[in-house]
Motif scaffolding. Structure first.
Motif, short mmCIF file in Angstrom:
data_model
loop_
_atom_site.label_atom_id
_atom_site.label_comp_id
_atom_site.label_asym_id
_atom_site.label_seq_id
_atom_site.Cartn_x
_atom_site.Cartn_y
_atom_site.Cartn_z
N ALA A 503 6.21 -2.06 -7.57
CA ALA A 503 4.94 -1.35 -7.75
C ALA A 503 3.97 -1.70 -6.62
O ALA A 503 3.27 -0.82 -6.08
N SER A 504 3.94 -2.97 -6.26
CA SER A 504 3.07 -3.39 -5.17
C SER A 504 3.50 -2.76 -3.85
O SER A 504 2.66 -2.30 -3.06
N ALA A 505 4.81 -2.72 -3.61
CA ALA A 505 5.32 -2.11 -2.37
C ALA A 505 5.06 -0.61 -2.35
O ALA A 505 4.70 -0.04 -1.31
N TRP A 506 5.27 0.07 -3.47
CA TRP A 506 5.00 1.50 -3.55
C TRP A 506 3.52 1.80 -3.26
O TRP A 506 3.20 2.76 -2.56
N ALA A 507 2.65 0.97 -3.80
CA ALA A 507 1.21 1.20 -3.62
C ALA A 507 0.80 1.00 -2.16
O ALA A 507 -0.11 1.69 -1.68
N ARG A 508 1.45 0.08 -1.46
CA ARG A 508 1.08 -0.20 -0.06
C ARG A 508 1.75 0.75 0.92
O ARG A 508 1.27 0.94 2.04
N ALA A 509 2.89 1.33 0.53
CA ALA A 509 3.64 2.19 1.44
C ALA A 509 2.96 3.55 1.61
O ALA A 509 2.08 3.93 0.84
N ASP A 510 3.39 4.26 2.65
CA ASP A 510 2.83 5.60 2.87
C ASP A 510 3.14 6.52 1.71
O ASP A 510 2.34 7.38 1.35
N SER A 511 4.32 6.37 1.12
CA SER A 511 4.74 7.15 -0.04
C SER A 511 5.93 6.44 -0.66
O SER A 511 6.75 5.85 0.05
N PRO A 512 6.09 6.49 -2.00
CA PRO A 512 7.29 5.92 -2.60
C PRO A 512 8.58 6.55 -2.08
O PRO A 512 9.63 5.93 -2.15
N ARG A 513 8.49 7.78 -1.56
CA ARG A 513 9.67 8.44 -1.01
C ARG A 513 9.92 8.06 0.45
O ARG A 513 10.96 8.42 1.00
N ASP A 514 8.97 7.39 1.05
CA ASP A 514 9.17 6.89 2.41
C ASP A 514 9.85 5.53 2.29
O ASP A 514 9.22 4.48 2.31
N PHE A 515 11.17 5.55 2.14
CA PHE A 515 11.91 4.34 1.82
C PHE A 515 11.73 3.26 2.89
O PHE A 515 11.64 2.08 2.56
N ALA A 516 11.69 3.66 4.15
CA ALA A 516 11.53 2.67 5.22
C ALA A 516 10.20 1.94 5.07
O ALA A 516 10.12 0.72 5.26
N SER A 517 9.16 2.67 4.72
CA SER A 517 7.84 2.07 4.54
C SER A 517 7.82 1.13 3.33
O SER A 517 7.24 0.05 3.37
N VAL A 518 8.48 1.53 2.24
CA VAL A 518 8.55 0.68 1.05
C VAL A 518 9.32 -0.60 1.36
O VAL A 518 8.90 -1.71 0.99
N ASN A 519 10.45 -0.46 2.07
CA ASN A 519 11.24 -1.64 2.42
C ASN A 519 10.44 -2.60 3.27
O ASN A 519 10.51 -3.83 3.09
N GLU A 520 9.69 -2.07 4.22
CA GLU A 520 8.88 -2.93 5.07
C GLU A 520 7.79 -3.63 4.26
O GLU A 520 7.48 -4.80 4.49
N SER A 521 7.22 -2.94 3.28
CA SER A 521 6.21 -3.56 2.42
C SER A 521 6.80 -4.71 1.61
O SER A 521 6.15 -5.73 1.40
N LEU A 522 8.04 -4.55 1.16
CA LEU A 522 8.70 -5.62 0.41
C LEU A 522 8.88 -6.87 1.27
O LEU A 522 8.86 -8.00 0.77
N ARG A 523 9.08 -6.68 2.57
CA ARG A 523 9.30 -7.82 3.46
C ARG A 523 8.02 -8.58 3.76
O ARG A 523 8.07 -9.71 4.27
#
Length: 591
Positions: A503-523
């Motif tokens: 949830a935290s990564a989805w909120a920080r990413a450009d979009s939950p469907r932007d998987f690369a952005s979500v993965n980077e947020s998790l890191r």
């Protein structure tokens, strides 16, 4: 055996000017409210010249699917729209494969399909191969022909009608700019005032592969419940930028590679926004399917071999995160705990001998080589080592052998309740003053229920355990209030934390469907959960173990060692998380 009830067919008939004429079928007047797009498509068919009939699957905004048929005799005639709810797609075709085969009808290449579905060409290639196999054809053209003949089409068209202008499915999917807004089919009360939150068209789908039947169903149910608890809390606060999160779980047999593959194929077919799982025997199967799907995949398999896989090939497995430290910590953790208990005077120094009995677990590695070396440095000797133990009688036999040898302690290397219980019972038939040190299995409440007093005094360790601090106590209380039972001390907590991480990564990413952005947020950063601190900054994208991998508990998860005391789980190692001292087991012989 009574025959299955026939599906209910809903039907509406529209006049030549698109007005509602007839409604047939239970619930049709209710269902049309959520199928306005389908009804509008029927209106477009009625405005076309000539006779037209088209059957297809319709997916509404909530991802529910109906099978519909539109029939029109021409623009001066009535138009019929009928549909059946809750249908299965033939040939075992998944929802994602239905998207792919529909786009094959339009002659799209794999690259064009990938662009429409927001996925990789590699993933589409895999979907196409599976579609061909399921339909029993050898070419894309053959698959397209079967799709048209058997109505294996889904509307609205994935990615829009562009490129399908010469096909009926494209014509009916294209809004006419000069259309008047049609009157509503049924009377509706005035809408309530809208909040500032934007309208939601698609929930964020969390795809779970948790076993809810079979040998470890109790563990899987805890994972589902804890995940749902976190989702409910997130949705109560407005979801992710106004979008709710929805849990989708697929049951599986964690010891069957075929079952694991089927479950993850199912989740990929549902186009989930993230995948999660607990522990699987053939974890590599899940890794491969998750890598193809490319959405974030957070697992708790505790396998160092899988961490090395991510580390060695980040281009393929960069979306895979192990949210607990690896199994290679178990052996060194056993030796370190025994040294601490001995050196602090809690464990009688009557023997230098240690024993290890390890069960069968594909790809598993309990760090036994490191444990042997550490034992030698800390004044121990691992004199009894049994590996790849399988079957109830084998576990009982090793329990009897260890009791006869009477080492200072034995590590029972199994994650399963039944195997651990077999060893303990056989050992206690003629016990020795040996510390019994299990792995994970006693975290499951059923273990204490089945063992009763025989569980008292047992030590057990986990690479990911729920702490006893205020953060964890609040989670435990919310879980108990919601489900009327207490959670176990491992995977319930990690399942809850995992949803909050996403949830935290989805909120920080450009979009939950932007998987690369979500993965980077998790890191990025460190997340403090009920099972400790999560950091994925390492090349293998795995949580760290305290104190075995780092002396800093603020960036790691404690390698917790519990002892069952008065039927309660009490942490006895490591500091600063200890809440009790080691207690002499009642089943130790006196004297």
């Amino acid at each position: 055996m009574s025959p299955s009830p026939s599906p209910v067919v809903h039907e509406i008939v529209l006049t030549s000017d698109g007005a509602l004429s007839t409604v047939r079928g239970v619930g049709a007047d209710v269902a049309t409210g959520r199928l306005e797009g389908l009804v509008e498509m029927a209106r477009r068919a009625g405005r076309l010249a000539g006779h037209h009939e088209l059957s297809f699957f319709w997916r509404d905004d909530d991802l529910r699917v109906v099978f519909a048929t539109v029939r029109s005799l021409g623009h001066e005639s009535r138009t019929s729209l009928s549909w059946v709810d809750d249908v299965e797609v033939p040939h075992g075709i998944t929802q994602r494969e239905l998207d792919v085969v529909t786009l094959l009808v339009g002659g799209l290449s794999n690259a064009q399909i990938a662009a429409r579905l927001w996925t990789s060409v590699r993933t589409v290639t895999t979907h196409v191969e599976r579609v061909l196999a399921k339909l029993g054809v050898s070419s894309r053209a053959g698959a397209a022909a079967v799709a048209v003949e058997e109505s294996l089409l889904v509307l609205p068209l994935p990615g829009g009608p562009e490129g399908f202008e010469r096909l009926l499915i494209g014509i009916l999917s294209t809004p006419e700019p000069d259309d008047d807004v049609p009157p509503p089919l049924v009377h509706r009360p005035p809408e309530p005032p809208r909040s500032g939150r934007r309208s939601v068209r698609r929930p964020i789908l969390l795809g779970c592969a948790f076993p809810v039947t079979g040998e470890i169903a109790e563990d899987g149910v805890e994972m589902v419940r804890a995940s749902q608890l976190a989702i409910d809390e997130i949705n109560a606060r407005g979801g992710i930028s106004g979008r709710p999160v929805r849990l989708v779980n697929v049951d599986l047999d964690i010891k069957s590679s075929v079952s694991v593959a089927r479950a993850f194929d199912d989740l990929a077919g549902q186009d989930v926004d993230a995948m999660v799982s607990g522990y699987l025997d053939d974890q590599r199967v899940a890794h491969e399917i998750a890598a193809e799907h490319q959405a974030p995949y957070l697992h708790a398999a505790t396998l160092d071999s899988m961490v090395r896989l991510v580390e060695d090939n980040p281009g393929r497995y960069g979306n895979v995160f192990q949210i607990c430290p690896s199994d290679t910590n178990y052996g060194p953790g056993f030796v370190s705990t025994m040294s601490f208990l001995r050196d602090s005077g809690q464990l009688p120094a009557r023997s230098r001998s240690l024993a290890v009995v390890r069960g069968h677990w594909k790809l598993g590695d309990l760090g036994l080589e490191q444990a042997v070396a550490l034992a030698d440095r800390q004044g121990w000797s691992i004199d009894y080592l049994a590996d790849d133990v399988s079957g109830a009688e084998a576990w009982r036999e090793h329990g009897r052998r260890v009791a006869a040898l009477a080492p200072a302690a034995v590590m029972i290397g199994s994650y399963f309740v039944e195997e651990t219980a077999q060893f303990v019972r056989a050992f206690q038939d003629d016990p020795a003053p040996t510390a019994l040190y299990a792995l994970y299995a006693p975290s499951i409440p059923r273990f204490r229920m089945e063992m009763g007093p025989a569980a008292e005094g047992l030590l057990w360790a986990t690479t990911t355990g729920t702490y006893s601090d205020a953060v964890a106590r609040r989670f435990t209380q919310r879980y108990r209030d919601t489900w009327a039972v207490s959670p176990g001390r491992s995977h319930a907590g990690i399942a809850y934390d995992r949803v909050r991480l996403l949830a935290s990564a989805w909120a920080r990413a450009d979009s939950p469907r932007d998987f690369a952005s979500v993965n980077e947020s998790l890191r990025q950063g460190v997340h403090r959960g009920v099972n400790g601190a999560y950091s994925f900054a390492s090349a293998g994208q795995s949580a760290l173990a305290y104190p075995l991998a780092t002396p800093d508990p603020s960036i790691a998860m404690a390698h917790l060692v519990f002892q069952i005391q008065d039927n309660r789980q009490r942490i006895v190692y490591p500091s600063p998380y200890t809440e009790a001292t080691f207690r002499r087991p009642e089943w130790w012989p006196r004297g």
